[in-house]
Structures are given as structure tokens and as C-alpha cells.
Scaffold this motif. Structure first.
Motif, short mmCIF file in Angstrom:
data_model
loop_
_atom_site.label_atom_id
_atom_site.label_comp_id
_atom_site.label_asym_id
_atom_site.label_seq_id
_atom_site.Cartn_x
_atom_site.Cartn_y
_atom_site.Cartn_z
N VAL A 110 -3.97 -6.71 -2.85
CA VAL A 110 -3.49 -5.36 -3.15
C VAL A 110 -2.30 -5.43 -4.12
O VAL A 110 -2.14 -4.57 -5.00
CB VAL A 110 -3.16 -4.58 -1.84
CG1 VAL A 110 -2.22 -5.34 -0.94
CG2 VAL A 110 -2.59 -3.21 -2.12
N ARG A 116 0.83 -1.21 0.00
CA ARG A 116 0.00 0.00 0.00
C ARG A 116 0.87 1.26 0.00
O ARG A 116 0.52 2.25 -0.63
CB ARG A 116 -0.93 0.00 1.22
CG ARG A 116 -2.27 -0.68 0.92
CD ARG A 116 -3.30 -0.40 2.01
NE ARG A 116 -3.08 -1.25 3.17
CZ ARG A 116 -3.55 -2.49 3.30
NH1 ARG A 116 -4.28 -3.04 2.34
NH2 ARG A 116 -3.31 -3.20 4.37
N ALA A 176 -5.39 1.86 -7.68
CA ALA A 176 -5.34 0.57 -6.97
C ALA A 176 -5.61 -0.63 -7.87
O ALA A 176 -5.30 -1.76 -7.51
CB ALA A 176 -6.33 0.60 -5.81
#
Ligand code: TXA
Ligand code: MG
Length: 336
Positions: free
Chosen positions: A107, A47, A57
Motif C-alpha cells: 500500500v 491507508r 491507491a
């Protein structure tokens, strides 16, 4: 101006690896462009890569390994063709998209069920990854949308104060990012052209195709197989236009569209007389690949608001040069 990001020498790899081990992120050289790395298995570290770059993202990160044999820890159902590709092109500027294992966090993969695996050719890079003891997720170390960095100074220009350190490994010898491929049955599909060309893959005996969107803009609403390919990207502040046609027509167009604050970016043969500042982007496609991103940054250093580029040859690595320049130009091409 004080510099807040530490410049490390390749002798200080263990200091860089310690930053990664404690959850931090580091800029590092590869043979293609500089990467911004963090522990691929640590969602928090990943992140902070997205945050430092301002990256959307949904754009997955490539996972860098020191040896392709480790791929089995992070990917499943690896087809035999992928092993043959890796035997031929890894280590090198080549990324293979495979089905991911759950150990790769969402992620890192931008929400996809696949993971791009790359083993860089650069010895410093592989040593750094080994010292980290974990796979390294890394996009190019530029602010999202800007030209990729091909030297440590470019990384500092974008990232100073946003990351703790960058390893200075000098100029990147390749200059454009890796070729990203996926497999459809036994066919190799190029999602992003790079230094390993379509011709190289075919010459090694593989069936090869190119994804839609590599050399043209995808129709609105169509999904890009490689999410990074859908954006305007690699762009300097100046407005870039590609002029496709003969040298005479290029010069004629420049003369009739001249403004106080424009420049010409020349790929290939240099016209004799040009009416504005010129950035020489190299003769051969390999040279153009090496120079492209620093040439785009140079346009900003000169401070022009308009750059007219001649059209690079699209053979071999030239396809990667054209693909990046097209995005820097937000797909503006004038056919003369
Ligand atoms: O040479 C390179 O590939 C450099 C150096 C640092 O290794 N890295 C790089 O990363 O260019 P990045 O994030 O700037 O570009 C990665 C590209 C993006 O277009 C992304 O969408 C695509 O690869 N990509 C990554 N993982 C993918 C996946 N699982 N499926 C499809 N495309 C993927
Ligand atoms: Mg990038």
C-alpha cells in the motif's frame, strides 16, 4: 468556525511522534512543502493517509528517513551511483527511487516494487522522524488534486477535522516538492523535476535525462514512471490557462478575452497596465517556486473562475515551476 485539527509548535514534536507511534497521522513541515506522515511500515496508518487525502491507491508514497544510511533497511540492490547522489544531494529536496525490500508494504509503494527514499533538509523534520523511531511515509498534505501546502494554514484549509494534528514550522523555504529520480544503469532519470535541477545534477558529474511527460502530457494509455505525474494536479477551482509569448501579446490576449471574474498570474516581469486583478508570482525561478502554490490558492481566495498565467522560464528550478503550473492548467497552453 471551530478548528478540530490541533496545531502543534516545533517544541511539541514528542506529542506529534506519539500520534505516529500509536498508528495515527500528522501534518509536518519540510523544506519543500508540508507532508502528511504516518508509519511507512504500518499498512493501516498508510491507508488512513490515502483516505484523508482522497488519493488514488496506485500513487506511491515517498518514505522519509532521518539519515540516508537507513535506506539499506528498506531498499535492496542499491547501486553505487545512488550512494554518490545521496552524498551530493541528501539531506535535501531529492528523492531516489530504489528497489524495495518486502518490509515496505504494497500500500505504501502503490503496488510498485520500488520505493522512493528522501531525507529532508529541515532539522525539525529530521528530529521528528527520529523521535517517531520509524520511517515516515508522506505525500504532500493537500487534498488530492489541490495545490500543495507551503504553510500550516494551507494544511488546515484542506485537512481540518480529517487529521489529529499539524506541526507548524512556518513557511516552506523551497515551495515546490522534491526532485524524484530513478537510475537506469548509471544515468539519473528525472521522474518529477524539483528544486534540485537537471543542471545541478549534471554539474555534480552525473549523466542525466528527463522522463517523458515532465513537460508535456503523456499520450493516452502510456504508463507514467512516476504515477503522480499523470494526473491533473495542483489545481485551484479556477480554470487556469498558460499564455506563452511576449508581454505585449499577453496583454493583448487578456484584453480580448476579459471576463468579470478573471485574474492574471504573472511569472517574471510585470506588464504596466493589466485590465484585471493580478497575482504576482515572483521574478526569479526560486521566488516563483516559493510562491507558486500559495498563488494558486490565492486565485481561489479572490474567487475568480478563470486565471491567465504568463509562462515561467524553464531553466533550473523553473522546470519544476512550469511542470506544476502545466498540471494546474490541465495542460492548457495557448501559444500566442
Ligand atoms: O518534497 C516532497 O517530495 C514532498 C514532501 C512532503 O516530502 N512529498 C511529496 O509527495 O511531494 P507526493 O506524494 O505528493 O508526491 C510524490 C511523487 C508522486 O508523483 C509519486 O508518484 C512519486 O513521487 N513517487 C513516489 N514513490 C515512487 C516510486 N516508487 N516510483 C516512482 N514514483 C514515485
Ligand atoms: Mg503531492
Amino acid at each position: 468556525m471551530t478548528q478540530n485539527t490541533k496545531l502543534l509548535s516545533p517544541k511539541e514534536l514528542s506529542e506529534a511522534a506519539n500520534i505516529i507511534k500509536s498508528g495515527g497521522i500528522v501534518g509536518f513541515p519540510t523544506e519543500t512543502v508540508y507532508g502528511l506522515g504516518g508509519n511507512a511500515l504500518d499498512p493501516q496508518a498508510v491507508r488512513s493517509i490515502f483516505a484523508a487525502k482522497g488519493r488514488p491507491a496506485d500513487n506511491p508514497l515517498i518514505v522519509h528517513l532521518s539519515d540516508f544510511s537507513e535506506a539499506e533497511m528498506y531498499a535492496c540492490d542499491i547501486p553505487e551511483t545512488a550512494y554518490r547522489l545521496a552524498d551530493t544531494f541528501c539531506p535535501g529536496p531529492f528523492t531516489i527511487v530504489l528497489k524495495k525490500k518486502n518490509i515496505i508494504p504494497e500500500v505504501t509503494s502503490g503496488g510498485l516494487d520500488t520505493v522512493g527514499i528522501r531525507v529532508p533538509a529541515n532539522n525539525i523534520t529530521r528530529k521528528f522522524i527520529s523521535l517517531c523511531g520509524t520511517p515516515i511515509a508522506a505525500p504532500s498534505a493537500n487534498l488530492s488534486g489541490s495545490p500543495s501546502p507551503t504553510c500550516a494554514r494551507h494544511v488546515l484549509d484542506d485537512m481540518d477535522g480529517r487529521i489529529p494534528a499539524v506541526i507548524d514550522g512556518g513557511d516552506c523555504p523551497v515551495g515546490v516538492e522534491s526532485t524524484v529520480v530513478c537510475l537506469e544503469e548509471n544515468t539519473v532519470k528525472i521522474l518529477r523535476p524539483g528544486f534540485v535541477s537537471r543542471e545541478d545534477i549534471a554539474a555534480a558529474g552525473f549523466e542525466v535525462t528527463c522522463a517523458a511527460g515532465v513537460t508535456e502530457k503523456l499520450p493516452d494509455g502510456e504508463r507514467a514512471l512516476s504515477p503522480g505525474m499523470k494526473y491533473k494536479h495542483y489545481a485551484p477551482k479556477a480554470d487556469v490557462t498558460i499564455l506563452e509569448g511576449s508581454t505585449e501579446k499577453f496583454v493583448g490576449y487578456l484584453n480580448s478575452h476579459l471576463s468579470d471574474n478573471c485574474c492574471a498570474m504573472i511569472f517574471g516581469d510585470m506588464p504596466k497596465e493589466l485590465p484585471c486583478p493580478v497575482i504576482d508570482c515572483g521574478r526569479t525561478s526560486e521566488e516563483q517556486a516559493r510562491r507558486l502554490f500559495s498563488a494558486l490558492r490565492e486565485a481561489d481566495e479572490i474567487g475568480v473562475d478563470k486565471a491567465y498565467a504568463s509562462c515561467p522560464d524553464r531553466q533550473g528550478v523553473g522546470l519544476a515551476v512550469y511542470n506544476r503550473l502545466l498540471r494546474a492548467a490541465a495542460f492548457k497552453v495557448v501559444r500566442l
